[in-house]
Design a protein around this motif. Structure first.
Motif, mmCIF file in Angstrom:
data_model
loop_
_atom_site.group_PDB
_atom_site.id
_atom_site.type_symbol
_atom_site.label_atom_id
_atom_site.label_comp_id
_atom_site.label_asym_id
_atom_site.label_seq_id
_atom_site.Cartn_x
_atom_site.Cartn_y
_atom_site.Cartn_z
ATOM 1 N N GLU A 71 0.837 -1.209 0.000
ATOM 2 C CA GLU A 71 0.000 0.000 0.000
ATOM 3 C C GLU A 71 0.869 1.255 0.000
ATOM 4 O O GLU A 71 0.646 2.193 -0.757
ATOM 5 C CB GLU A 71 -0.899 0.014 1.229
ATOM 6 C CG GLU A 71 -2.183 -0.772 1.044
ATOM 7 C CD GLU A 71 -2.976 -0.853 2.339
ATOM 8 O OE1 GLU A 71 -4.024 -1.487 2.320
ATOM 9 O OE2 GLU A 71 -2.524 -0.288 3.349
ATOM 10 N N LEU A 74 2.454 1.720 -3.366
ATOM 11 C CA LEU A 74 1.510 2.206 -4.380
ATOM 12 C C LEU A 74 1.194 3.679 -4.147
ATOM 13 O O LEU A 74 1.045 4.451 -5.088
ATOM 14 C CB LEU A 74 0.233 1.366 -4.358
ATOM 15 C CG LEU A 74 0.432 -0.078 -4.852
ATOM 16 C CD1 LEU A 74 -0.858 -0.859 -4.730
ATOM 17 C CD2 LEU A 74 0.932 -0.089 -6.292
ATOM 18 N N ARG A 75 1.144 4.071 -2.857
ATOM 19 C CA ARG A 75 0.925 5.488 -2.552
ATOM 20 C C ARG A 75 2.092 6.324 -3.065
ATOM 21 O O ARG A 75 1.915 7.381 -3.641
ATOM 22 C CB ARG A 75 0.807 5.690 -1.045
ATOM 23 C CG ARG A 75 -0.567 5.452 -0.543
ATOM 24 C CD ARG A 75 -0.658 5.930 0.903
ATOM 25 N NE ARG A 75 -1.772 5.266 1.518
ATOM 26 C CZ ARG A 75 -1.685 4.492 2.574
ATOM 27 N NH1 ARG A 75 -0.509 4.280 3.147
ATOM 28 N NH2 ARG A 75 -2.751 3.909 3.071
ATOM 29 N N TYR A 80 -2.428 4.802 -5.475
ATOM 30 C CA TYR A 80 -3.275 4.374 -4.365
ATOM 31 C C TYR A 80 -3.491 5.592 -3.471
ATOM 32 O O TYR A 80 -2.536 6.322 -3.186
ATOM 33 C CB TYR A 80 -2.556 3.265 -3.601
ATOM 34 C CG TYR A 80 -3.396 2.565 -2.561
ATOM 35 C CD1 TYR A 80 -4.291 1.571 -2.925
ATOM 36 C CD2 TYR A 80 -3.262 2.876 -1.222
ATOM 37 C CE1 TYR A 80 -5.053 0.919 -1.981
ATOM 38 C CE2 TYR A 80 -4.015 2.231 -0.267
ATOM 39 C CZ TYR A 80 -4.918 1.255 -0.647
ATOM 40 O OH TYR A 80 -5.673 0.610 0.289
ATOM 41 N N TYR A 87 -4.211 11.771 -3.996
ATOM 42 C CA TYR A 87 -3.067 11.065 -4.571
ATOM 43 C C TYR A 87 -1.861 11.998 -4.543
ATOM 44 O O TYR A 87 -1.877 13.053 -5.148
ATOM 45 C CB TYR A 87 -3.370 10.643 -6.006
ATOM 46 C CG TYR A 87 -4.466 9.618 -6.128
ATOM 47 C CD1 TYR A 87 -4.145 8.256 -6.089
ATOM 48 C CD2 TYR A 87 -5.787 9.989 -6.276
ATOM 49 C CE1 TYR A 87 -5.152 7.305 -6.201
ATOM 50 C CE2 TYR A 87 -6.801 9.051 -6.378
ATOM 51 C CZ TYR A 87 -6.477 7.705 -6.348
ATOM 52 O OH TYR A 87 -7.451 6.771 -6.445
#
Lengths: 341, 683
Positions: A71, A74-75, A80, A87
């Motif tokens: 996570e 992806l951030r 994400y 974002y």
């Protein structure tokens, strides 16, 4: 050809994803928790009105450090959302915040990037300008005394690490002969205005010795490769045929042989250009040049994690772009690849 | 295939030559026997010369035996002699195995052989040297920093040897005064950054008229016979000249401008940028750097002083009533001395030794080098005098016996239990033993440094030897790790092909896309924050692994290519037909055929890994101080002050690292040329 290029680009993107995830997981192991730092500072300044646990959870969410590693990654990539639904990642152009300079990373690396790229491009041009003629000369005069002399010189050149050559050159040019300045970017006390020609020339003057050193360090390896591939090309049947036809020696060397020798050299030139980028870490630190190598080094010593991550990614992107470039150039130069794929 | 043919032919050929050799040896033995017989006949005929004859016979026998042994040795290493081959009726065309041919081709190249010899010498130096040259990794000595290569630190001038009044030293140079009032300076007396040579005396100073002289860590103070006080050397902390400054106790004005009553001077001592003059009436002049010696101003106030010693960071005074005064210094505890009368004191860097009137020595302070292990005297002997260098103590007894204790790293305490000594000067890292005629009996301790010292006062030579061990070990292990990975990946990918090949090559491409230096720096950084970092060996091993794991891709590609070519050949088909397992074919049948590629890359990568390790260590991300490597020894050399003034600090490590890598690369290049069939056919 287009299909081939698309295929390569797709593949490189995949590799980049894998590598960036790898780097990100190493990054997450690094010491220095920015959320904990900010929270501690805040609690200390609030004189007991704020609770550490609450603030820590808040900042963790703010910096996107909650949740699993995937996570977080992806951030960081920007695909994400953070816990507030926004974002703020790589794809949005946000590289994080430098804890040491207290500025966004992109601002920290902007000016140094310019210097490094300038330095590297100059070094590449200089290096190629010397090595290619020298390599061809050695291949043509193979076995002569001059060739052997250059061969011995190049062995010494690529056996010595950058810092030894740098120390030797510093001693020779800056201390004994006093031609070049010892370090720095501009002459202190001259008060030149940035943007003027005088400023530019002063900067160039300070770039001279680092450039000479970077060029010298890359001479050895490149000259040998050019020589080797040229010798290989000169021993091809087509060269013998050309000579038998009575083609002029110059045309044989520069047109027939050189084109064949070019294929392995292209790989090397690109690889070498990438090598210079990491090689300039050494030179930039030695001469106190404000380049990304120096910024990277200082970020590592100051534990400025976001800068480290950003620059590490930059080095990887440069590396992969280089590989892509090699593949595409191959496609143009070597007709066999175009036919096969 | 050609290899197999050659070896079988050789096997057929070999037994015959062996037989031939045996025959020849037999005949030789027979002739030997007959010789012996004739000689023994002569022996019986002339019994008078029996003795000589016996020796002649034995001599002949020994000579013969030696010749035979030599011949055997020659045969084992260089093959049968030429006569044998010429006489051989079955002489066949000489055939050689490929490895032998390669060796011969290698030894035909002079440059490569020279490189090999130098490299072997370097290996011996680096791996055998540490057995003889000891090193104390954590030891630092500020009084010995930046000393140039020299061997003159213990060489007492000849004119001083038999006529010694005093010897004084606090660092790399020593000052001695003879009873003829002549002053001598020996050792490394240059302060290079300040561009001061302490052997250059100040204007108006006559070195033949010196009453007292003493050397500090970077200055010299001398009192001439007409009472003038001279000072020279570094003056950045008020060592002389009376300049008032922060943290400085200035030299008294009357000494700077006027003169001193020489007949009243009891002693002159210098310490770490400090000086003290003790007068016979008990008063004291003291000046110098208060940051190094905080209690100096307190000692300067005393009025009934017998003797003063200036340690590295403390001034200690022995008063005329037999008590020891250390002012407000907390370093030493003197409770053991209560009720006793002290007669002599001496201070090393961190320890204080006091001789009391009952002949005992009391030690106090920090004992880093067993300074508290004072030798116990026998037969009621008593200590009367004590002296101290920076790390050792020496004391003389009533009966003239010298005892030394403390650090013996430079053999400073070697003169322990020398007899007929009346005085001793333990200064810096040396000990000079003097008899009652003021003659130098013996000296021991540090002579000098072959390659100088670094900015922490550590011997460069010892660090180069030990650093080389580390650099070469890391290079070798890293290259072995990378080669093993490359062989496995290359063989598996090349032999099995298909999706295995695809997968492995993509993995290797990912690895090769990683920029080496930045990534290794980052990894090293991450490791430094984990508990693994506490273990020195573990950390070094991890660095080896990082280097190895990041550098296998090139070789793996090459091996894969070679294996791809080899696996189509007949012998692989034959092995398959015989039912040999796939794994066995890949590693036992095909691998030996790509050994040349591996060997070449092994040598070239060894140099590469050594270079990367040094680069990492140079930047401070490899092996950490105080553990030396050739790379991190250069760490401090990247500024112009060091490059300009302390040439030995960068030149020697660079030379060793440079020569090693150059030699390895020359050997690797030559091997590549030899293994390359194309370049062979061209020559």
């Amino acid at each position: 050809m287009a299909k081939y290029i698309v295929k390569r680009i797709f593949y490189i993107l995949l590799v980049m994803l894998i590598l960036s995830f790898m780097i990100y997981s190493i990054y997450s192991l690094m010491p220095g928790d920015i959320a904990a730092q900010t929270a501690t500072e805040e609690v200390k300044n609030s004189h007991g009105t704020l609770k550490y646990e609450d603030r820590y959870a808040y900042w963790q969410k703010y910096y996107g450090l909650d949740g699993t590693l995937v996570e977080q990654y992806l951030r960081w990539l920007g695909v994400y959302p953070f816990s507030d639904g926004a974002y703020r990642g790589l794809l949005e152009g946000e590289l994080g915040k430098s804890t040491y300079y207290n500025k966004p990373v992109s601002e920290v690396i902007k000016a140094p990037m310019k210097n490094t790229v300038l330095l590297n491009i100059f070094a590449t041009i200089l290096g190629l300008g010397i090595t290619i003629p020298l390599g061809i000369f050695c291949a043509v005069k193979k076995g002569s005394k001059r060739d052997i002399g250059i061969q011995v010189g190049t062995i010494i050149g690529y056996s010595l690490p950058t810092f030894i050559i740098a120390i030797l050159f510093l001693w020779l040019f800056s201390i004994e002969l006093r031609i070049f300045p010892v370090s720095g970017m501009i002459t202190p006390g001259k008060n030149l205005e940035p943007g003027t020609w005088a400023y530019f020339w002063d900067e160039m003057y300070h770039f001279c010795l680092p450039l000479i050193i970077m060029t010298f360090c890359s001479l050895g390896g490149m000259t040998r490769y050019v020589r080797a591939s040229m010798i290989e090309a000169l021993s091809m049947d087509c060269i013998r045929t050309a000579r038998a036809k009575g083609v002029k020696e110059k045309v044989v060397i520069y047109s027939h042989a050189w084109r064949n020798a070019l294929i392995p050299i292209v790989t090397l030139v690109v690889g070498w250009f990438l090598g210079i980028f990491s090689g300039s870490i050494m030179v930039e630190n030695l001469f106190a040049i404000n380049g990304i190598g120096r910024v990277y080094y200082q970020a590592l010593t100051n534990r400025d994690n976001d800068v480290i991550l950003a620059l590490q990614m930059f080095y990887i992107v440069i590396g992969l772009l280089g590989n892509l470039l090699i593949d595409i150039l191959y496609g143009f130069i070597d007709p066999r690849i175009r036919v096969n794929k | 295939m050609s290899n197999n043919k050659q070896t079988t032919k050789k096997e057929q050929y070999a037994p015959e030559t062996e037989q031939l050799m045996l025959e020849v040896e037999n005949t030789e033995k027979v002739t030997e026997k007959s010789d012996l017989q004739t000689e023994s006949n002569q022996k019986t005929a002339q019994p008078t010369n029996k003795f000589t004859a016996f020796f002649v016979t034995v001599g002949h026998g020994v000579l013969k035996a030696l010749k035979t042994v030599w011949r055997w040795i020659k045969r084992t290493f260089w093959g049968a002699s030429k006569e044998l081959v010429n006489d051989d009726v079955f002489a066949v065309e000489k055939l050689e195995s490929p490895s032998k041919m390669t060796l011969k081709a290698f030894f035909r190249k002079k440059l490569a052989v020279a490189a090999l010899v130098v490299l072997i010498a370097m290996f011996l130096f680096v791996f055998v040297g540490p057995m003889f040259i000891s090193i104390d990794l954590n030891a630092t000595d500020t009084t010995q920093k930046n000393v140039a290569p020299n061997y003159s630190m213990r060489s007492v001038p000849r004119r001083l040897k038999n006529n010694i009044r005093s010897i004084s030293s606090f660092g790399s140079f020593t000052v001695g005064v003879s009873n003829d009032n002549e002053m001598f300076i020996w050792g490394d007396a240059k302060l290079r950054v300040a561009q001061i040579n302490l052997k250059e005396l100040p204007e108006g100073f006559d070195s033949n008229k010196v009453a007292f002289a003493a050397a500090g860590v970077d200055h010299i103070i001398a009192i001439t016979t007409d009472g003038k006080v001279f000072g020279w050397g570094s003056n950045n902390s008020g060592q002389y000249g009376g300049e008032e400054n922060l943290g400085v106790l200035p030299e008294p004005k009357e000494l700077v401008e006027g003169t001193i009553d020489v007949s009243n001077v009891s002693e002159l001592v210098c310490g770490n940028q400090t000086t003290a003059i003790v007068m016979k009436d008990g008063s004291v002049y003291a000046w110098g750097n208060l940051n190094t010696t905080r209690n100096l101003s307190e000692i300067a106030q005393l009025t009934n002083v017998e003797k003063i010693v200036l340690g590295n960071s403390a001034a200690i005074a022995l008063l005329k009533d037999g008590t020891v005064n250390i002012g407000s210094n907390q370093q030493f505890t003197l409770t053991a001395l209560e009720g006793k009368k002290a007669i002599d004191i001496a201070a090393s860097n961190y320890a204080l030794g006091v001789v009391t009137s009952d002949g005992q020595v009391y030690m106090s302070g920090i004992f880093e080098n067993n300074e508290d292990k004072v030798p116990v005297l026998e037969n009621g002997d008593k200590y009367v005098k004590i002296s101290a260098g920076t790390k050792h103590f020496a004391a003389v007894t009533e009966n003239g016996v010298l005892h030394c204790w403390g650090s013996n790293f430079y053999k400073q305490t070697q003169l322990d239990s020398t007899t007929n000594i009346s005085d001793v000067y333990a200064v810096s890292l040396q000990t000079y033993a003097i008899n009652d005629e003021a003659q130098l009996v013996k000296s021991c301790g540090l002579k000098g440094y072959l390659m100088g010292t670094d900015n922490m006062g550590r011997d460069m030579f010892a660090r180069i030897v030990h650093g080389g061990t580390m650099t070469m070990t890391i290079g070798a292990v890293a290259v072995i790790i990378s080669t093993i990975i490359a062989i496995i990946v290359g063989c598996v990918a090349g032999y099995f092909g298909g999706w295995v090949d695809m997968l492995l090559m993509r993995i290797s491409e990912i690895f090769s896309a990683i920029p080496f230096l930045p990534f290794a720096m980052m990894l090293s950084m991450v490791i430094r924050s984990t508990p693994l970092n506490d273990n020195e060996t573990m950390r070094i091993f991890i660095i080896m692994c990082i280097l190895g794991v990041l550098s296998w891709t090139g070789l793996a590609h090459m091996i894969r290519g070679q294996v791809l070519a080899e696996r189509e050949k007949e012998f692989v088909v034959a092995a398959k037909a015989m039912g040999v397992k796939e794994r066995r074919i890949a590693f036992k049948h095909i691998l030996p055929n790509v050994i040349s590629v591996i060997l070449v890359s092994l040598t070239l990568d060894f140099a590469g890994c050594m270079l990367t390790e040094s680069s990492l260590s140079y930047l401070g991300f490899g092996v950490q101080q105080p553990q030396p490597t050739w790379g991190n020894m250069l760490n401090g050399s990247n500024n112009s002050i060091v490059i300009q003034n302390y040439w030995w600090q960068w030149l020697f490590p660079s030379i060793f690292l440079g020569i090693s890598t150059i030699c390895v690369n020359i050997i690797g290049d030559t091997l590549r040329d030899i293994f390359d069939p194309k370049s062979n056919s061209e020559r």
